[in-house]
Design an enzyme around this catalytic site. Sequence first.
Site, PDB file in Angstrom:
ATOM      1  N   GLU A   1      17.906-130.121  19.725  1.00  0.00           N
ATOM      2  CA  GLU A   1      17.252-131.167  18.942  1.00  0.00           C
ATOM      3  C   GLU A   1      16.946-132.400  19.786  1.00  0.00           C
ATOM      4  OE1 GLU A   1      20.395-129.245  16.167  1.00  0.00           O
ATOM      5  OE2 GLU A   1      20.012-129.467  18.315  1.00  0.00           O
TER       6      GLU A   1
ATOM      7  N   ALA B   1      30.981 -89.177  36.774  1.00  0.00           N
ATOM      8  CA  ALA B   1      31.267 -89.006  38.201  1.00  0.00           C
ATOM      9  C   ALA B   1      31.611 -87.549  38.458  1.00  0.00           C
ATOM     10  CB  ALA B   1      32.434 -89.901  38.626  1.00  0.00           C
TER      11      ALA B   1
ATOM     12  N   GLY C   1      36.278 -97.130  33.528  1.00  0.00           N
ATOM     13  CA  GLY C   1      36.359 -95.687  33.452  1.00  0.00           C
ATOM     14  C   GLY C   1      36.716 -95.195  32.065  1.00  0.00           C
TER      15      GLY C   1
END
Length: 363
Positions: free
Chosen positions: A53, A162, A293
């Site tokens: 503002e 992986a 993981g």
Amino acid sequence: MNADTFYMARALQLAKNGLYTTKPNPRVGCVLVRDNVIIGEGWHVKAGLPHAEIEALKTVPNAKGATAYVTLEPCSHHGKTPPCCDALINAGISRVVAAMQDPNPLVSGRGLERLKSVGIEVVVGVLEDDARALNRGFITRMTQNRPFVRSKLAMSLDGRTALASGESKWITSEEARADVHRLRAESPAILTGINTVLADDPALNARVGFDAVQPVRVVLDTHLQMPPTAQMAKLPGRSLILTCSNDVAKQQLLQQAGFEVYQLAEKNARLDLHDVMRFLATQQINEVLVEAGSVLNGALLAENLLDELIVYMAPCVLGDQGRGLFHLPDMLAMADKKMLKLLDVRQVGGDLRLILIPQIGNG
């Protein structure tokens, strides 16, 4: 589209300019309109700098009689900056349209009441869903005392993160990895587990070509296995280790290396993840990006602490000996499955990016 919706859409567009820089403050935009003409615009750039503002009012020599469109209820309290309500009142604003109330229970509604008390017309709820989406982390911290948590995952077509050996660089494309750095830049904190650190020694920083506040790096390390030589300790910004261990010698060694070490509550011989999230809220962290993981991701999913998953799926196959996304050993029956809702899918480079949210209670 009516006028209020049109101008609020512009205010939201302005608020997005602070997507990477306003943390821990919310992203807010403001548009000043008189006689159906935009006469001033502004957005909150950075914590400690003027609010939206004030930035908008600075661009206008005279705002008397104008309508202010603001994406969040104007503040009515003294913080690092003066109250925006008083600035709007003193400028002679005649009408305020706010997308939503401030979610902070200590201040929610007070700014709007202050404006009404001096005769300013107030409208609330214009494009509220869009405003809430823009500041979902701030809202979650204010209402649930924890950050908004999203996990970034990269997987092959057969759902592997992986190879069995742990090798994972790189499953996804360069474009997908660049998209992840944008997510990092947007996130106040990146959370990972000690196993990921020991395997990869990650930097966990945002490598982007624009101005961004670097995320706080947070490592969950139950037994203080963090090597003091880890590269993240040498990088600018904060690196936090959260632990259950009361080994003062190890804590001091890590602190000397540049880490902040905090001892939190334990649950089932591991860090209590709910306590972790409460602690991060005390650090004024609105959003957390999880890069970890299967063990940590599985634990967060099991504890219903994941608000969103961003999954990059590469068109490759790593085989059934590869590592999966989530370690969920207690999932023994089909009724135990975790349901997800797909919100968005698009191609990023050669990969697909899926955005999903957990469907809690729908096994």
